[in-house]
Enzyme design. Structure first.
Site, PDB file in Angstrom:
ATOM      1  N   ILE A 178     -15.671  56.766 -29.442  1.00  0.00           N
ATOM      2  CA  ILE A 178     -15.419  57.663 -28.318  1.00  0.00           C
ATOM      3  C   ILE A 178     -16.740  58.152 -27.736  1.00  0.00           C
ATOM      4  O   ILE A 178     -17.570  58.710 -28.453  1.00  0.00           O
ATOM      5  CB  ILE A 178     -14.561  58.870 -28.747  1.00  0.00           C
ATOM      6  CG1 ILE A 178     -13.250  58.394 -29.379  1.00  0.00           C
ATOM      7  CG2 ILE A 178     -14.278  59.787 -27.558  1.00  0.00           C
ATOM      8  CD1 ILE A 178     -12.441  59.510 -30.016  1.00  0.00           C
ATOM      9  N   GLY A 208     -25.156  59.983 -28.979  1.00  0.00           N
ATOM     10  CA  GLY A 208     -24.274  61.026 -29.496  1.00  0.00           C
ATOM     11  C   GLY A 208     -22.829  60.847 -29.119  1.00  0.00           C
ATOM     12  O   GLY A 208     -22.506  60.648 -27.952  1.00  0.00           O
ATOM     13  N   SER A 209     -21.911  60.925 -30.076  1.00  0.00           N
ATOM     14  CA  SER A 209     -20.497  60.798 -29.763  1.00  0.00           C
ATOM     15  C   SER A 209     -19.643  60.958 -31.009  1.00  0.00           C
ATOM     16  O   SER A 209     -19.979  61.737 -31.891  1.00  0.00           O
ATOM     17  CB  SER A 209     -20.227  59.458 -29.085  1.00  0.00           C
ATOM     18  OG  SER A 209     -18.993  59.501 -28.416  1.00  0.00           O
ATOM     19  N   ARG A 210     -18.541  60.185 -31.096  1.00  0.00           N
ATOM     20  CA  ARG A 210     -17.571  60.383 -32.167  1.00  0.00           C
ATOM     21  C   ARG A 210     -16.851  59.077 -32.494  1.00  0.00           C
ATOM     22  O   ARG A 210     -16.673  58.214 -31.643  1.00  0.00           O
ATOM     23  CB  ARG A 210     -16.566  61.437 -31.686  1.00  0.00           C
ATOM     24  CG  ARG A 210     -15.355  61.626 -32.561  1.00  0.00           C
ATOM     25  CD  ARG A 210     -14.516  62.754 -31.989  1.00  0.00           C
ATOM     26  NE  ARG A 210     -13.097  62.564 -32.188  1.00  0.00           N
ATOM     27  CZ  ARG A 210     -12.161  63.289 -31.599  1.00  0.00           C
ATOM     28  NH1 ARG A 210     -12.486  64.255 -30.774  1.00  0.00           N
ATOM     29  NH2 ARG A 210     -10.884  63.045 -31.824  1.00  0.00           N
TER      30      ARG A 210
END
Length: 250
Positions: A178, A208-210
């Protein structure tokens, strides 16, 4: 997976080494170094040049790609990303992973399962790894928004990519990359039909994320909310193991 075999009886070698820089990030770091050198050497603007050089070093650090020692146990599901466990919840799998595909490969179904969400800050390693070994049966990319990836609704509204891996026993495991506020591109290293090993590099999300992992029915998480985990090494769950685990923040 290629690499030296190590075990819990002390067999194998351990050594510290500088982490490699993934090729995907080398060009960005070199561009940053080039701009910084031009500013420093041609214009003598030290107040700008040195911060630019430090920023280029940060870019190299962001794309670092350290080696990982991956547990070799068919029942284990390993972390696909470095970061912080920010959500553990019971939710239906994404619609794109629920039903069978055109080739008849099974999906995850529509019943709620345990979803573990791992948030990656800009300081974490951003190489994503396969949570299990098997065949990549499905990759679904969905364009979307770039809201804070730490929010629960980011799973449904942000730009994302679903990956379904079918284990040798036929059981599918799903994960989702994501994008977030800063991340603007999801890069995949695998394609449908590829055979991967647990812990193998499968992609990255820039800046940066998930990553979400969907555990199969009858399996509980072995990690805790707020726990810091390591891609390819931390065991997220053991198939078929249900057990409440509690922890104390200290």
């Amino acid at each position: 997976m290629a690499g030296d075999l190590r075990d819990n009886r002390g067999r194998g070698d351990a050594e510290w080494r500088w982490p490699a820089i993934h090729p995907e990030g080398r060009k960005f770091g070199l561009i940053g170094v080039g701009i910084a050198l031009i500013v420093l050497l041609l214009f003598d603007w030290e107040i700008i040049g040195w911060p630019l050089l430090a920023l280029a070093g940060g870019v190299f650090a962001f794309f670092r790609d350290p080696e990982r020692v991956v547990p070799q146990d068919d029942d284990m599901i390993v972390a696909p990303a470095d970061g912080l466990v920010t959500l553990i919840s019971q939710v239906p799998p994404p619609l794109e992973l629920q039903g069978p595909d055109g080739d008849g490969a099974p999906g995850l179904g529509s019943d709620p399962v345990t979803r573990i969400s791992i948030f990656m800050s800009v300081f974490d390693v951003h190489i994503n790894r396969a949570p299990v070994g098997g065949t990549v049966k499905r990759i679904v990319y969905i364009p979307g928004r770039f809201m804070n990836a730490d929010l629960d609704k980011a799973s449904e509204e942000n730009e994302r990519q679903h990956i379904l891996i079918e284990r040798p026993d036929g059981r599918p495991i799903g994960c989702t990359q994501i994008a977030g506020l800063v991340a603007r591109r999801i890069v995949s290293f695998v394609k449908q039909g590829d055979i991967v090993a647990a812990g193998q590099r499968i992609g990255l999300i820039r800046f940066g994320s998930r990553v979400d992992v969907y555990l199969p029915q009858g399996t509980d998480a072995k990690v805790l909310l707020g726990q810091k985990i390591i891609a390819g090494e931390t065991v997220l769950a053991e198939l078929g193991k249900l057990k409440l685990i509690e922890g104390v923040s200290q």
